[in-house]
Design a protein around this motif. Structure first.
Motif, PDB file in Angstrom:
ATOM      1  N   GLN A   1     100.464  66.526  14.639  1.00 20.92           N
ATOM      2  CA  GLN A   1      99.159  65.928  14.303  1.00 20.92           C
ATOM      3  C   GLN A   1      98.613  65.102  15.457  1.00 20.92           C
ATOM      4  O   GLN A   1      98.079  64.017  15.277  1.00 20.92           O
TER       5      GLN A   1
ATOM      6  N   THR B   1      90.888  68.157  21.477  1.00 21.91           N
ATOM      7  CA  THR B   1      90.057  69.262  21.942  1.00 21.91           C
ATOM      8  C   THR B   1      90.295  69.490  23.429  1.00 21.91           C
ATOM      9  O   THR B   1      90.287  68.534  24.207  1.00 21.91           O
TER      10      THR B   1
ATOM     11  N   LYS C   1      98.899  73.793  21.655  1.00 23.07           N
ATOM     12  CA  LYS C   1      98.347  73.537  20.322  1.00 23.07           C
ATOM     13  C   LYS C   1      99.394  73.657  19.228  1.00 23.07           C
ATOM     14  O   LYS C   1      99.303  72.979  18.212  1.00 23.07           O
TER      15      LYS C   1
ATOM     16  N   GLN D   1      97.052  77.118   8.025  1.00 16.96           N
ATOM     17  CA  GLN D   1      95.654  77.440   8.320  1.00 16.96           C
ATOM     18  C   GLN D   1      95.280  77.070   9.744  1.00 16.96           C
ATOM     19  O   GLN D   1      94.589  77.832  10.427  1.00 16.96           O
ATOM     20  N   GLN D   2      95.733  75.920  10.202  1.00 16.62           N
ATOM     21  CA  GLN D   2      95.436  75.501  11.563  1.00 16.62           C
ATOM     22  C   GLN D   2      96.092  76.429  12.578  1.00 16.62           C
ATOM     23  O   GLN D   2      95.494  76.765  13.600  1.00 16.62           O
ATOM     24  N   HIS D   3      97.315  76.843  12.315  1.00 19.15           N
ATOM     25  CA  HIS D   3      98.007  77.746  13.240  1.00 19.15           C
ATOM     26  C   HIS D   3      97.331  79.112  13.277  1.00 19.15           C
ATOM     27  O   HIS D   3      97.183  79.705  14.351  1.00 19.15           O
TER      28      HIS D   3
ATOM     29  N   ILE E   1      99.479  70.600  16.770  1.00 18.05           N
ATOM     30  CA  ILE E   1      99.149  70.738  15.346  1.00 18.05           C
ATOM     31  C   ILE E   1     100.293  70.209  14.495  1.00 18.05           C
ATOM     32  O   ILE E   1     100.064  69.440  13.556  1.00 18.05           O
TER      33      ILE E   1
ATOM     34  N   PHE F   1      96.618  66.784  17.881  1.00 16.58           N
ATOM     35  CA  PHE F   1      95.693  67.741  18.501  1.00 16.58           C
ATOM     36  C   PHE F   1      94.493  67.044  19.116  1.00 16.58           C
ATOM     37  O   PHE F   1      93.919  66.135  18.546  1.00 16.58           O
TER      38      PHE F   1
ATOM     39  N   ALA G   1      94.159  79.695  12.626  1.00 16.37           N
ATOM     40  CA  ALA G   1      92.887  79.506  13.334  1.00 16.37           C
ATOM     41  C   ALA G   1      93.121  79.426  14.843  1.00 16.37           C
ATOM     42  O   ALA G   1      92.347  79.984  15.630  1.00 16.37           O
ATOM     43  N   SER G   2      94.184  78.755  15.243  1.00 21.38           N
ATOM     44  CA  SER G   2      94.524  78.655  16.664  1.00 21.38           C
ATOM     45  C   SER G   2      94.832  80.032  17.240  1.00 21.38           C
ATOM     46  O   SER G   2      94.429  80.354  18.358  1.00 21.38           O
TER      47      SER G   2
ATOM     48  N   TYR H   1     101.098  73.549   8.202  1.00 20.90           N
ATOM     49  CA  TYR H   1      99.761  73.594   8.790  1.00 20.90           C
ATOM     50  C   TYR H   1      99.365  75.040   9.082  1.00 20.90           C
ATOM     51  O   TYR H   1      98.818  75.352  10.138  1.00 20.90           O
TER      52      TYR H   1
END
Length: 129
Positions: free
Chosen positions: A99, A103, A92, A22-24, A96, A101, A26-27, A20
């Motif tokens: 899976q 808001t 997060k 990209q998610q990390h 992440i 996560f 972005a975080s 993951y």
């Protein structure tokens, strides 16, 4: 006979985080944005305090109190922002990877309310001073 480096088994195996990436990333960018926001909040507090004490002779005693409140509350809010951003970032990472996560609504609402409170103190300062 040539010497070979012993292969490390963990170097070539993908990690959970890499699934993951990209998610990390972005975080991480979001975390750094919160840190920049905290620095800006602290900076505004110092700016108001410094400007106030530069013009001190022409201002009221209530203005002195409000300038101190703005300075102290801005630094406190900046520190709270850094702490909350760090805690949210650490949560997060696992969320992440698992899976799961969600808001961080409470964090956003809390910081938003605190910024509004400081903005109201700013307004009072500019009306009185």
């Amino acid at each position: 006979m040539a010497h070979r480096k012993p292969e490390k088994s963990h170097e070539n195996k993908p990690t959970i985080d890499s699934q993951y990436i990209q998610q990390h990333l972005a975080s991480e960018r979001t975390f750094l944005a919160w840190i920049r926001t905290a620095i800006a909040i602290i900076g505004v507090g110092f700016l108001v305090t410094n400007l106030h004490f530069t013009m001190r002779s022409s201002l009221s005693p209530i203005g002195d109190i409000l300038a101190n409140v703005i300075g102290i509350s801005s630094v406190a809010l900046g520190i709270i922002t850094i702490i909350m951003a760090t805690v949210a970032y650490m949560k997060k990472i696992d969320a992440i990877n698992n899976q799961t996560f969600r808001t961080p609504k409470i964090t956003i609402m809390t910081l938003g309310v605190l910024v509004i409170v400081i903005a109201l103190i700013f307004a009072a300062y500019f009306l009185i001073a």
